[in-house]
Motif scaffolding. Structure first.
Motif, PDB file in Angstrom:
ATOM      1  N   THR A  80       0.845  -1.204   0.000  1.00 37.69           N
ATOM      2  CA  THR A  80       0.000   0.000   0.000  1.00 37.69           C
ATOM      3  C   THR A  80       0.877   1.250   0.000  1.00 37.69           C
ATOM      4  N   HIS A  81       0.235   2.336  -0.409  1.00 36.79           N
ATOM      5  CA  HIS A  81       0.854   3.674  -0.334  1.00 36.79           C
ATOM      6  C   HIS A  81      -0.100   4.520   0.514  1.00 36.79           C
ATOM      7  N   LEU A  82      -0.244   4.128   1.769  1.00 37.53           N
ATOM      8  CA  LEU A  82      -1.319   4.662   2.607  1.00 37.53           C
ATOM      9  C   LEU A  82      -1.033   6.051   3.169  1.00 37.53           C
ATOM     10  N   GLY A 150       7.360   7.561  -0.204  1.00 36.12           N
ATOM     11  CA  GLY A 150       7.459   7.725  -1.650  1.00 36.12           C
ATOM     12  C   GLY A 150       6.703   8.912  -2.205  1.00 36.12           C
ATOM     13  N   TYR A 151       6.028   9.657  -1.308  1.00 38.24           N
ATOM     14  CA  TYR A 151       5.387  10.899  -1.750  1.00 38.24           C
ATOM     15  C   TYR A 151       6.043  12.106  -1.063  1.00 38.24           C
ATOM     16  N   GLY A 152       7.247  11.901  -0.545  1.00 35.76           N
ATOM     17  CA  GLY A 152       7.976  13.024   0.064  1.00 35.76           C
ATOM     18  C   GLY A 152       9.113  13.447  -0.866  1.00 35.76           C
ATOM     19  N   ALA A 183      12.638   6.055  -4.324  1.00 36.72           N
ATOM     20  CA  ALA A 183      12.742   5.930  -5.782  1.00 36.72           C
ATOM     21  C   ALA A 183      11.357   5.641  -6.382  1.00 36.72           C
ATOM     22  N   HIS A 184      10.401   6.486  -6.018  1.00 39.57           N
ATOM     23  CA  HIS A 184       9.034   6.379  -6.567  1.00 39.57           C
ATOM     24  C   HIS A 184       8.932   7.232  -7.824  1.00 39.57           C
ATOM     25  N   ALA A 185       9.697   8.327  -7.858  1.00 39.69           N
ATOM     26  CA  ALA A 185       9.726   9.239  -9.011  1.00 39.69           C
ATOM     27  C   ALA A 185      10.941  10.138  -8.832  1.00 39.69           C
ATOM     28  N   VAL A 220      11.490   0.196  -5.444  1.00 41.49           N
ATOM     29  CA  VAL A 220      11.801   1.115  -6.547  1.00 41.49           C
ATOM     30  C   VAL A 220      10.702   0.985  -7.595  1.00 41.49           C
ATOM     31  N   PHE A 221      10.258   2.108  -8.143  1.00 41.32           N
ATOM     32  CA  PHE A 221       9.307   2.091  -9.269  1.00 41.32           C
ATOM     33  C   PHE A 221      10.154   1.934 -10.538  1.00 41.32           C
ATOM     34  N   CYS A 222      10.377   0.672 -10.909  1.00 37.49           N
ATOM     35  CA  CYS A 222      11.196   0.332 -12.085  1.00 37.49           C
ATOM     36  C   CYS A 222      10.262   0.370 -13.298  1.00 37.49           C
ATOM     37  N   VAL A 248      10.125  -4.608  -5.525  1.00 38.97           N
ATOM     38  CA  VAL A 248      10.225  -3.875  -6.799  1.00 38.97           C
ATOM     39  C   VAL A 248       8.831  -3.678  -7.384  1.00 38.97           C
ATOM     40  N   HIS A 249       8.510  -2.434  -7.778  1.00 39.58           N
ATOM     41  CA  HIS A 249       7.355  -2.186  -8.652  1.00 39.58           C
ATOM     42  C   HIS A 249       7.813  -2.609 -10.044  1.00 39.58           C
ATOM     43  N   ALA A 250       7.342  -3.772 -10.495  1.00 42.26           N
ATOM     44  CA  ALA A 250       7.948  -4.406 -11.664  1.00 42.26           C
ATOM     45  C   ALA A 250       6.939  -4.598 -12.792  1.00 42.26           C
ATOM     46  N   ASP A 271       6.184  -6.739  -7.638  1.00 45.59           N
ATOM     47  CA  ASP A 271       4.788  -6.356  -7.509  1.00 45.59           C
ATOM     48  C   ASP A 271       4.236  -5.729  -8.791  1.00 45.59           C
ATOM     49  N   HIS A 272       2.948  -5.948  -9.032  1.00 46.23           N
ATOM     50  CA  HIS A 272       2.205  -5.479 -10.208  1.00 46.23           C
ATOM     51  C   HIS A 272       2.235  -6.524 -11.316  1.00 46.23           C
ATOM     52  N   LEU A 273       3.289  -6.516 -12.176  1.00 41.59           N
ATOM     53  CA  LEU A 273       3.501  -7.588 -13.156  1.00 41.59           C
ATOM     54  C   LEU A 273       2.424  -7.664 -14.232  1.00 41.59           C
ATOM     55  N   GLY A 296      -6.702  -4.570  -8.371  1.00 40.09           N
ATOM     56  CA  GLY A 296      -7.461  -3.336  -8.214  1.00 40.09           C
ATOM     57  C   GLY A 296      -6.897  -2.226  -9.086  1.00 40.09           C
ATOM     58  N   THR A 297      -5.603  -2.236  -9.285  1.00 42.70           N
ATOM     59  CA  THR A 297      -4.955  -1.197 -10.093  1.00 42.70           C
ATOM     60  C   THR A 297      -5.294  -1.381 -11.571  1.00 42.70           C
ATOM     61  N   ALA A 298      -5.229  -2.612 -12.054  1.00 40.34           N
ATOM     62  CA  ALA A 298      -5.606  -2.882 -13.451  1.00 40.34           C
ATOM     63  C   ALA A 298      -7.072  -2.511 -13.662  1.00 40.34           C
ATOM     64  N   SER A 322      -3.695  -4.725  -2.086  1.00 45.81           N
ATOM     65  CA  SER A 322      -4.623  -3.685  -2.563  1.00 45.81           C
ATOM     66  C   SER A 322      -3.946  -2.635  -3.425  1.00 45.81           C
ATOM     67  N   ASP A 323      -2.671  -2.293  -3.137  1.00 49.25           N
ATOM     68  CA  ASP A 323      -2.013  -1.130  -3.754  1.00 49.25           C
ATOM     69  C   ASP A 323      -2.711   0.160  -3.358  1.00 49.25           C
ATOM     70  N   CYS A 324      -3.450   0.166  -2.271  1.00 54.21           N
ATOM     71  CA  CYS A 324      -4.209   1.363  -1.871  1.00 54.21           C
ATOM     72  C   CYS A 324      -3.355   2.621  -2.010  1.00 54.21           C
ATOM     73  N   ASN A 325      -3.740   3.510  -2.911  1.00 53.21           N
ATOM     74  CA  ASN A 325      -3.011   4.764  -3.150  1.00 53.21           C
ATOM     75  C   ASN A 325      -3.968   5.748  -3.816  1.00 53.21           C
ATOM     76  N   PRO A 326      -3.613   7.042  -3.790  1.00 56.47           N
ATOM     77  CA  PRO A 326      -4.584   8.043  -4.257  1.00 56.47           C
ATOM     78  C   PRO A 326      -4.729   8.128  -5.773  1.00 56.47           C
TER      79      PRO A 326
HETATM   80  O1  NIG Z   1       1.598   1.340  -7.327  1.00 61.24           O
HETATM   81  N1  NIG Z   1       3.340   2.548  -9.540  1.00 61.24           N
HETATM   82  C1  NIG Z   1       3.667   3.410  -8.752  1.00 61.24           C
HETATM   83  N2  NIG Z   1       3.022   3.754  -7.660  1.00 61.24           N
HETATM   84  C2  NIG Z   1       1.640   3.637  -7.483  1.00 61.24           C
HETATM   85  C3  NIG Z   1       0.913   4.778  -8.078  1.00 61.24           C
HETATM   86  C4  NIG Z   1       1.161   5.988  -7.347  1.00 61.24           C
HETATM   87  C5  NIG Z   1       0.365   7.170  -7.763  1.00 61.24           C
HETATM   88  O2  NIG Z   1      -0.107   7.296  -8.905  1.00 61.24           O
HETATM   89  O3  NIG Z   1       0.251   8.025  -6.867  1.00 61.24           O
HETATM   90  C6  NIG Z   1       1.172   2.283  -7.960  1.00 61.24           C
HETATM   91  O4  NIG Z   1       0.379   2.143  -8.895  1.00 61.24           O
END
Ligand code: NIG
Ligand code: FE
Length: 414
Positions: A80-82, A150-152, A183-185, A220-222, A248-250, A271-273, A296-298, A322-326
């Motif tokens: 999550t990115h809570l 990752g949002y700082g 290393a999110h962005a 890392v958001f690869c 890894v965000h992969a 993660d993701h894939l 949930g993200t897809a 969940s990947d819960c994020n805004p």
């Molecule tokens: O997991 N992929 C990178 N990070 C989040 C999205 C973050 C955002 O858009 O704020 C994700 O999908």
């Protein structure tokens, strides 16, 4: 302190003591005890079996009659990115007009817009914003949650987020596992100096995170246009050398090869894939790196789903989170994510239970302590008002949770 739960229609997710993950086809073999009972002592499962075999209980034990409900291990949300401020419903409308996630990011939306809001927020404000999200997760049966910074994206703002995570973990009852995602962005002020931001990560942020012990994992958001394979490897190797475990965000939006990188570095999870290549599936199948899928993200971005069947068929350890994020998945409804895994990725309800419990715990390096019903494991439990566990995913979008227990204590009553 002894608590006895008895007359559960099913205990679901029963494993032998010591089992810490299930790979491939074993994911579908979920141990079940009908008309089951559990004895919890000092926050740990001391006994489980059929109610008819329940040993004599101490006179002062708390006895809870479950009258035909099902008991599962507490859900583990391992991605999550809570910790964030602000909200991004405008991006939903932009996507409906035809803009992609990447196009919205290029216009200054996406991660950067949340970064601006998080930098303005104090640690206390971030905690206040996160508490209702944690409460909603708990209401949906989540007893352990991984939370990323990752949002700082400055040393001070990343530490502020990690400290917020540590404080919330200390508050309880939900257990938080903390991941550094500096290393999110590449933040806007470093756009013309990527190398400078990578240096900051390597020489300043990562050593400070390791020194303070505020994060257990580094992620890392690869991704194409974010951190390429070589940059990702550099950050991850530095983190590993400093004693952090890796995630890894992969292969989320493009097939870059993040899964292969994660497996090669011995990451806890990839993660993701959504776009994982055949070579990535093969690499994960033979490694201990958990393939964490986030349907949930897809669903929310309207993208094709990750190839769950091929990963399971290959023998990978698959988890769901969940990947819960805004931006890409604003929800705390983890059971609904389980329904998406069934209907959109072809996972069976049994595989979904494994992926939300034992394998999710494995993705956090906690499969030996959490994620299944076994003697000696932490007594983190969710009780649902359904007679068979399949109904949790069948009757979707509603909350079936009746009670949640953390370390043997009832911490949520529906
Ligand atoms: O997991 N992929 C990178 N990070 C989040 C999205 C973050 C955002 O858009 O704020 C994700 O999908
Ligand atoms: Fe994510």
């Amino acid at each position: 302190m002894v608590t006895v739960l008895r007359h559960a229609a099913q205990l679901v997710g029963v494993t032998p003591p010591g089992e810490s993950r299930k790979r491939g086809s074993a994911m579908g073999e979920v141990g079940i005890v009908e008309d089951g009972a559990l004895v919890l002592r000092d926050g740990v499962i001391a006994w489980l079996g059929p109610t008819a075999d329940l040993p004599p209980t101490p006179a002062d034990a708390e006895v809870i009659d479950l009258a035909g409900k099902v008991v599962l291990p507490g859900f583990v949300d391992s991605h999550t990115h809570l910790i964030f401020a602000g909200s991004r419903e405008d991006e939903l409308e932009l996507r409906l007009q035809g803009l992609s996630y990447q196009e919205i990011s290029a216009r200054g939306g996406g991660i950067q817009s949340t970064v601006a809001r998080v930098r303005q927020a104090s640690k206390d404000e971030l905690k206040a914003l996160a508490r209702p999200r944690l409460r909603r997760l708990l209401q949906f049966g989540v007893t352990t949650v991984e939370v990323k910074s990752g949002y700082g994206l400055t040393p001070a703002d990343e530490l502020k987020c990690l400290e917020a995570i540590a404080d919330l973990n200390a508050e309880g009852p939900v257990e938080l596992v903390s991941t550094f995602l500096g290393a999110h962005a590449v933040p806007a002020e470093y756009r013309a100096d990527r190398a400078g931001y990578l240096r900051l990560l390597r020489d300043d942020m990562l050593p400070e995170v390791a020194r303070t012990g505020l994060a257990e994992f580094c992620d890392v958001f690869c991704e194409t246009g974010v951190f390429d394979l070589q940059e990702s490897e550099e950050v991850l190797r530095r983190a590993q050398a400093l004693g952090l475990r890796l995630k890894v965000h992969a292969d989320e939006l493009t097939p870059l090869g993040g899964a292969e990188l994660a497996a090669r570095l011995g990451a806890a999870s990839a993660d993701h894939l959504l776009c994982v290549r055949d070579s990535g599936i093969e690499a994960l199948a033979v490694s201990d790196t958990v393939a964490t899928l986030l349907p949930g993200t897809a669903f929310y971005l309207g993208l094709p789903y990750a190839p769950a069947r091929r990963l399971i068929g290959g023998g990978a350890t698959v988890a769901l989170a969940s990947d819960c994020n805004p931006g890409t998945c604003p929800t705390e409804n983890l059971p609904l994510v389980g329904t998406m895994a069934c209907t959109q990725m072809g996972m069976t309800p049994a595989e979904v239970v494994t992926a939300l419990t034992l394998n999710a715990a494995a993705a956090l390096g906690r499969g030996d302590r959490l994620g299944s019903l076994a003697v000696g494991k932490q007594a983190d439990l969710v009780v649902c008002s359904v007679p068979r566990y399949q109904q949790i995913f069948y009757h979707f979008g509603v909350n079936h949770v009746w009670r949640v227990l953390k370390r043997g204590r009832v911490v949520h009553v529906a």
